[in-house]
Design an enzyme around this catalytic site. Structure first.
Site, PDB file in Angstrom:
ATOM      1  N   HIS A  39      53.838  52.671  37.358  1.00 52.06           N
ATOM      2  CA  HIS A  39      52.798  52.472  36.113  1.00 52.06           C
ATOM      3  C   HIS A  39      52.238  51.350  35.762  1.00 52.06           C
ATOM      4  O   HIS A  39      52.039  50.872  34.590  1.00 52.06           O
ATOM      5  CB  HIS A  39      53.690  53.014  34.977  1.00 52.06           C
ATOM      6  CG  HIS A  39      54.081  54.511  34.972  1.00 52.06           C
ATOM      7  ND1 HIS A  39      53.353  55.375  35.826  1.00 52.06           N
ATOM      8  CD2 HIS A  39      54.984  55.359  34.382  1.00 52.06           C
ATOM      9  CE1 HIS A  39      54.129  56.697  35.578  1.00 52.06           C
ATOM     10  NE2 HIS A  39      54.847  56.790  34.548  1.00 52.06           N
ATOM     11  N   HIS A  77      50.185  58.942  29.157  1.00 52.23           N
ATOM     12  CA  HIS A  77      51.465  59.452  29.133  1.00 52.23           C
ATOM     13  C   HIS A  77      51.992  59.867  27.704  1.00 52.23           C
ATOM     14  O   HIS A  77      52.941  59.712  27.464  1.00 52.23           O
ATOM     15  CB  HIS A  77      52.254  58.382  29.718  1.00 52.23           C
ATOM     16  CG  HIS A  77      53.513  58.205  30.246  1.00 52.23           C
ATOM     17  ND1 HIS A  77      54.689  58.975  29.827  1.00 52.23           N
ATOM     18  CD2 HIS A  77      53.858  58.136  31.643  1.00 52.23           C
ATOM     19  CE1 HIS A  77      55.654  59.057  30.554  1.00 52.23           C
ATOM     20  NE2 HIS A  77      55.093  58.697  31.547  1.00 52.23           N
ATOM     21  N   ASP A  91      60.286  65.923  37.832  1.00 45.20           N
ATOM     22  CA  ASP A  91      59.439  64.718  37.738  1.00 45.20           C
ATOM     23  C   ASP A  91      58.654  64.467  39.036  1.00 45.20           C
ATOM     24  O   ASP A  91      58.977  63.646  39.706  1.00 45.20           O
ATOM     25  CB  ASP A  91      60.555  63.637  37.461  1.00 45.20           C
ATOM     26  CG  ASP A  91      59.805  62.469  37.187  1.00 45.20           C
ATOM     27  OD1 ASP A  91      58.648  62.157  37.060  1.00 45.20           O
ATOM     28  OD2 ASP A  91      60.728  61.281  36.959  1.00 45.20           O
ATOM     29  N   GLU A 144      50.963  64.337  33.364  1.00 45.92           N
ATOM     30  CA  GLU A 144      49.921  63.313  33.889  1.00 45.92           C
ATOM     31  C   GLU A 144      49.044  63.573  34.968  1.00 45.92           C
ATOM     32  O   GLU A 144      49.360  63.683  36.171  1.00 45.92           O
ATOM     33  CB  GLU A 144      51.100  62.056  34.201  1.00 45.92           C
ATOM     34  CG  GLU A 144      52.210  61.763  33.211  1.00 45.92           C
ATOM     35  CD  GLU A 144      53.257  61.056  33.978  1.00 45.92           C
ATOM     36  OE1 GLU A 144      53.234  60.134  34.550  1.00 45.92           O
ATOM     37  OE2 GLU A 144      54.164  61.527  33.700  1.00 45.92           O
TER      38      GLU A 144
HETATM   39  C1  BGC Z   1      57.768  59.052  35.805  1.00 45.34           C
HETATM   40  C2  BGC Z   1      59.203  58.792  35.368  1.00 45.34           C
HETATM   41  C3  BGC Z   1      59.429  57.999  34.588  1.00 45.34           C
HETATM   42  C4  BGC Z   1      58.798  58.305  33.155  1.00 45.34           C
HETATM   43  C5  BGC Z   1      58.871  57.117  32.228  1.00 45.34           C
HETATM   44  C6  BGC Z   1      57.013  59.333  34.323  1.00 45.34           C
HETATM   45  O1  BGC Z   1      55.703  59.031  34.624  1.00 45.34           O
HETATM   46  O2  BGC Z   1      57.343  60.123  36.484  1.00 45.34           O
HETATM   47  O3  BGC Z   1      60.021  58.984  36.520  1.00 45.34           O
HETATM   48  O4  BGC Z   1      61.045  57.932  34.146  1.00 45.34           O
HETATM   49  O5  BGC Z   1      57.353  58.238  33.666  1.00 45.34           O
HETATM   50  O6  BGC Z   1      59.019  55.960  32.696  1.00 45.34           O
END
Ligand code: BGC
Length: 393
Positions: free
Chosen positions: A147, A221, A293, A358
């Protein structure tokens, strides 16, 4: 003669009265139109939200429409703090995870409500090459980058670029990500516009330009719980995903490079299924993600028009429909929420009390030749839009 005069006088009086009555009712109609016009306005209100330890002022914007839908956004991370949506009884409640103060948003948290960039999702070993130049990113999820790195777009202060209200209300935020910030090449000028419509749609429009070849993959998010009751998990939400394949991952959440057919697997949401139905099934991909996920490869025939994902909560009647220009969607079921983030009033957000949808390009695309490219060149305009539409079913 007198009779004639009297008759003329009578007619004049009658015409005048008729004319005045007409004017009055026209005025009333105009007033009604004005009233209607005011109530069809989607409004936007700005409120100071606090100050960061560096002395940056943070503002909060509230977008409101006539149906009782409201979106709260702060200039820190472009975070959606509130998404208030009516249920089938017409009661408006928050359907996203959020905190009650700037202090909480400033503490490390799992990207709650934020804009994600420069690259949403993981980049293997935080490394990629463009034209033979290798770039090393911050490894905030060692040995990988997630991210956007340590100080992704979720932690920076965005500028208010444009604020509009009327038939729709919108807030356009901007951020200049400097060359080599978190290891990414090029000065990247980013704009994110949040728009609320009278039809209960929240649009997120992303734009970016660069002065050096770079990679970009922006997303949002927010953690949804359409029940509006965060003491409940999201496991009974009914989901559809217009997708035949997922991006298979290894133990570290990094794509293996294979797009796996999801037929006869827990990942098949082509017909409505609750999140809880198969989440505990023995399956290697589920184990690797600690639940869902993963990035689903979208059958996005008419980009921006086809509904690619839906979520429905039976008790509240709330339905959320997603349209996007992106080729994928990461469904994350809050597998790492573990009861240490405070709720707005009291209590803590427990395991799986929120899920994220997302919309994005696939994870690790900069290192995967066969995935749609995420490279942005000088002179090109990165533009993509995702819409979250709310209604009652
Ligand atoms: C990811 C997860 C992560 C989460 C928060 C999500 O977008 O796919 O793996 O733990 O974000 O950090």
């Amino acid at each position: 003669m007198n009779v004639l005069k009297r008759e003329v006088f009578r007619l004049v009086i009658i015409s005048l009265t008729f004319f005045m009555v007409q004017c009055k009712s026209r005025q009333a109609i105009n007033k009604d139109i004005l009233k209607q016009h005011l109530s069809t306005e989607v409004t936007i209100e700005k409120v100071p939200y606090g100050m960061t330890p560096n002395g940056d002022k943070i503002n909060s914007y509230k977008l409101k429409n006539k149906n009782g839908m409201e979106v709260g956004i702060i200039t820190l991370g472009g975070i959606i703090t509130d998404l208030i949506v009516p249920n089938k009884e017409g009661i408006s409640e928050n359907v996203v995870i959020g905190f009650n103060s700037l202090e909480e948003y400033l503490k490390p948290n799992p990207y709650v409500g934020a804009i994600i960039g420069r690259y949403g999702n993981r980049i293997a070993n935080g490394k990629f090459s463009i034209d033979g130049n290798e770039y090393q990113l911050t490894l905030n999820r060692p040995p990988h980058s997630l991210h956007g790195g340590e100080y992704g777009f979720n932690r920076v202060v965005w500028k208010e670029n444009e604020v509009k209200s009327g038939a729709v209300a919108s807030l356009k935020l901007s951020y200049l990500s400097k060359d080599m910030e978190e290891g990414y090449p090029g000065n990247l000028q980013v704009f994110v516009t949040y728009t609320l419509t009278q039809e209960n749609q929240l649009e997120v429009f992303y734009e970016a330009t660069t002065d050096k070849k770079t990679v970009v993959n922006l997303t949002q998010h927010s953690y949804f719980n359409l029940s509006g009751d965060f003491s409940k998990t999201i496991l009974d939400h009914e989901i559809t995903l217009n997708s035949d394949k997922i991006v298979a991952i290894n133990d570290n959440g990094i794509p293996t490079g294979k797009l796996e057919d999801l037929t006869h697997t827990p990942f098949d949401f082509r017909t409505p299924k609750t999140l809880g139905k198969d989440i505990e099934v023995k399956n290697e991909q589920l184990k690797r993600g600690n639940g869902y996920d993963h990035c689903w490869v979208l059958n996005n025939a008419e980009k921006g028009k086809t509904v690619t994902a839906t979520a429905y909560d039976k008790t509240s009647g709330r339905l959320m429909e997603i349209t996007t220009y992106e080729p994928g969607i990461q469904l994350y079921t809050g597998n790492f929420l573990k009861g240490n983030l405070p709720m707005r009033e009291e209590g803590f957000y427990e395991h799986r009390t929120g899920f994220c949808f997302e919309t994005q390009h696939y994870p690790d695309s900069p290192n995967q030749k066969d995935f749609p490219t995420t490279v942005l060149r000088p002179g090109e305009n990165y533009k993509t839009k995702t819409t979250f539409k709310f209604s009652i079913k």
